[in-house]
Design an enzyme around this catalytic site. Structure first.
Site, PDB file in Angstrom:
ATOM      1  N   SER A 280       0.835  -1.206   0.000  1.00 22.31           N
ATOM      2  CA  SER A 280       0.000   0.000   0.000  1.00 22.31           C
ATOM      3  C   SER A 280       0.866   1.251   0.000  1.00 22.31           C
ATOM      4  CB  SER A 280      -0.894   0.012   1.243  1.00 22.31           C
ATOM      5  OG  SER A 280      -1.549   1.259   1.353  1.00 22.31           O
TER       6      SER A 280
ATOM      7  N   TYR B 244      -2.018   0.158  10.326  1.00 19.06           N
ATOM      8  CA  TYR B 244      -2.123  -0.374   8.967  1.00 19.06           C
ATOM      9  C   TYR B 244      -0.797  -0.179   8.220  1.00 19.06           C
ATOM     10  CZ  TYR B 244      -3.937  -0.879   4.175  1.00 19.06           C
ATOM     11  OH  TYR B 244      -4.157  -1.270   2.871  1.00 19.06           O
TER      12      TYR B 244
HETATM   13  N1  NAP Z   1      -8.679  -0.621  -1.481  1.00 14.96           N
HETATM   14  C1  NAP Z   1      -7.581   0.120  -1.404  1.00 14.96           C
HETATM   15  O1  NAP Z   1      -7.616   1.341  -1.604  1.00 14.96           O
HETATM   16  C2  NAP Z   1      -6.253  -0.510  -1.093  1.00 14.96           C
HETATM   17  C3  NAP Z   1      -5.102   0.270  -1.221  1.00 14.96           C
HETATM   18  C4  NAP Z   1      -3.872  -0.308  -0.953  1.00 14.96           C
HETATM   19  C5  NAP Z   1      -3.785  -1.636  -0.565  1.00 14.96           C
HETATM   20  N2  NAP Z   1      -4.924  -2.362  -0.416  1.00 14.96           N
HETATM   21  C6  NAP Z   1      -4.784  -3.752  -0.001  1.00 14.96           C
HETATM   22  O2  NAP Z   1      -5.376  -4.589  -0.967  1.00 14.96           O
HETATM   23  C7  NAP Z   1      -5.749  -5.820  -0.369  1.00 14.96           C
HETATM   24  C8  NAP Z   1      -7.179  -6.161  -0.775  1.00 14.96           C
HETATM   25  O3  NAP Z   1      -8.030  -5.159  -0.263  1.00 14.96           O
HETATM   26  P1  NAP Z   1      -9.384  -4.709  -0.982  1.00 14.96           P
HETATM   27  O4  NAP Z   1      -9.309  -3.234  -1.111  1.00 14.96           O
HETATM   28  O5  NAP Z   1      -9.662  -5.538  -2.174  1.00 14.96           O
HETATM   29  O6  NAP Z   1     -10.402  -4.995   0.231  1.00 14.96           O
HETATM   30  P2  NAP Z   1     -11.676  -5.949   0.385  1.00 14.96           P
HETATM   31  O7  NAP Z   1     -12.568  -5.770  -0.787  1.00 14.96           O
HETATM   32  O8  NAP Z   1     -12.183  -5.639   1.743  1.00 14.96           O
HETATM   33  O9  NAP Z   1     -11.054  -7.407   0.342  1.00 14.96           O
HETATM   34  C9  NAP Z   1     -10.346  -7.932   1.425  1.00 14.96           C
HETATM   35  C10 NAP Z   1     -10.196  -9.421   1.213  1.00 14.96           C
HETATM   36  O10 NAP Z   1      -9.409  -9.966   2.276  1.00 14.96           O
HETATM   37  C11 NAP Z   1     -10.084 -11.120   2.792  1.00 14.96           C
HETATM   38  N3  NAP Z   1      -9.825 -11.312   4.208  1.00 14.96           N
HETATM   39  C12 NAP Z   1      -9.807 -10.359   5.183  1.00 14.96           C
HETATM   40  N4  NAP Z   1      -9.597 -10.929   6.367  1.00 14.96           N
HETATM   41  C13 NAP Z   1      -9.477 -12.283   6.158  1.00 14.96           C
HETATM   42  C14 NAP Z   1      -9.260 -13.407   6.985  1.00 14.96           C
HETATM   43  N5  NAP Z   1      -9.133 -13.305   8.314  1.00 14.96           N
HETATM   44  N6  NAP Z   1      -9.219 -14.628   6.401  1.00 14.96           N
HETATM   45  C15 NAP Z   1      -9.371 -14.779   5.078  1.00 14.96           C
HETATM   46  N7  NAP Z   1      -9.571 -13.751   4.237  1.00 14.96           N
HETATM   47  C16 NAP Z   1      -9.632 -12.515   4.771  1.00 14.96           C
HETATM   48  C17 NAP Z   1     -11.553 -10.837   2.546  1.00 14.96           C
HETATM   49  O11 NAP Z   1     -12.239 -12.076   2.489  1.00 14.96           O
HETATM   50  P3  NAP Z   1     -13.566 -12.395   3.343  1.00 14.96           P
HETATM   51  O12 NAP Z   1     -14.306 -11.108   3.497  1.00 14.96           O
HETATM   52  O13 NAP Z   1     -14.262 -13.432   2.524  1.00 14.96           O
HETATM   53  O14 NAP Z   1     -13.035 -12.918   4.600  1.00 14.96           O
HETATM   54  C18 NAP Z   1     -11.532 -10.134   1.197  1.00 14.96           C
HETATM   55  O15 NAP Z   1     -11.559 -11.075   0.147  1.00 14.96           O
HETATM   56  C19 NAP Z   1      -5.562  -5.640   1.141  1.00 14.96           C
HETATM   57  O16 NAP Z   1      -4.350  -6.234   1.532  1.00 14.96           O
HETATM   58  C20 NAP Z   1      -5.467  -4.129   1.299  1.00 14.96           C
HETATM   59  O17 NAP Z   1      -4.723  -3.756   2.419  1.00 14.96           O
HETATM   60  C21 NAP Z   1      -6.148  -1.843  -0.685  1.00 14.96           C
END
Ligand code: NAP
Length: 182
Positions: free
Chosen positions: A127, A140
């Site tokens: 990130s 975070y």
């Molecule tokens: N969105 C942004 O702006 C952004 C920016 C930089 C980095 N990121 C990173 O990108 C990655 C994906 O995030 P996203 O934005 O796509 O968010 P998201 O839509 O909330 O997806 C998060 C995913 O992580 C899974 N997850 C969370 N806790 C878990 C657990 N205990 N066991 C198994 N699976 C788990 C969730 O699965 P379930 O809900 O099915 O458990 C979901 O599939 C993350 O690492 C985040 O930090 C996001």
């Protein structure tokens, strides 16, 4: 057929990556917890595993002997944005477990096989919060900075064996992770 393993495949960035890998011809396995989203992945031709990444034993059991060519360590959570001094210690433990500890554990399960076979590509969803940290993001940002450092060191360890390591440094994307944040 080459195999790919994607964590956090039930939502947002991970789901998009899983579908893109499938479209490129990979046999994709996706990990998540939400049953309905996992069933949807199944309909999309993706093998869906319901695993809580905080459960190291379940992870070990489900993936014993699994040898993908691509590992996408993508799952993560963003804790409520707050000054670190006001953050619940349980929230700290949960965030470190899901964002960092489980990622190291999964990489430890999969990477030795890649090294032995001399093939593979490991991705981490990092990130911009780690590279330009700001107030209320300390927890975070700490987990993501640790992943970035881990990826850099791991790349040097695995490059001689022909295994690639990539950190994806994502900016803000309107997924579920950000939807409830200001
Ligand atoms: N969105 C942004 O702006 C952004 C920016 C930089 C980095 N990121 C990173 O990108 C990655 C994906 O995030 P996203 O934005 O796509 O968010 P998201 O839509 O909330 O997806 C998060 C995913 O992580 C899974 N997850 C969370 N806790 C878990 C657990 N205990 N066991 C198994 N699976 C788990 C969730 O699965 P379930 O809900 O099915 O458990 C979901 O599939 C993350 O690492 C985040 O930090 C996001």
């Amino acid at each position: 057929m080459q195999k790919a393993l994607v964590t956090g495949a039930t939502s947002g960035i991970g789901r998009a990556i899983a579908l893109a890998l499938r479209d490129k011809g990979y046999e994709v396995t996706g990990i998540g917890r939400q049953a309905a989203a996992l069933a949807e992945l199944g309909h999309e031709g993706i093998r869906a595993l319901q695993i809580d990444l905080a459960d190291a034993v379940a992870l070990d059991r489900a993936l014993d002997g699994f040898a993908p060519e691509v590992l996408v360590n993508n799952a993560g959570l963003m804790p409520p944005l707050a000054p670190f001094c006001d953050t619940d210690p349980a929230e700290i433990a949960r965030t470190v477990m899901v964002n960092l500890t489980s990622t190291l554990a999964l990489t430890r399960l999969i990477a030795p096989g890649m090294r032995a076979r001399g093939v593979g590509h490991i991705f981490f969803t990092g990130s911009t919060a780690a590279h330009a940290p700001s107030a209320n993001f300390a927890l975070y940002a700490a987990t993501k900075a640790a992943l970035g450092a881990f990826a850099q060191a791991l790349r040097q360890e695995l490059a001689p064996a022909g295994v690639r390591v990539t950190e994806i440094v994502a900016g803000r994307i309107e997924t579920a992770l950000y939807r409830d944040r200001p």
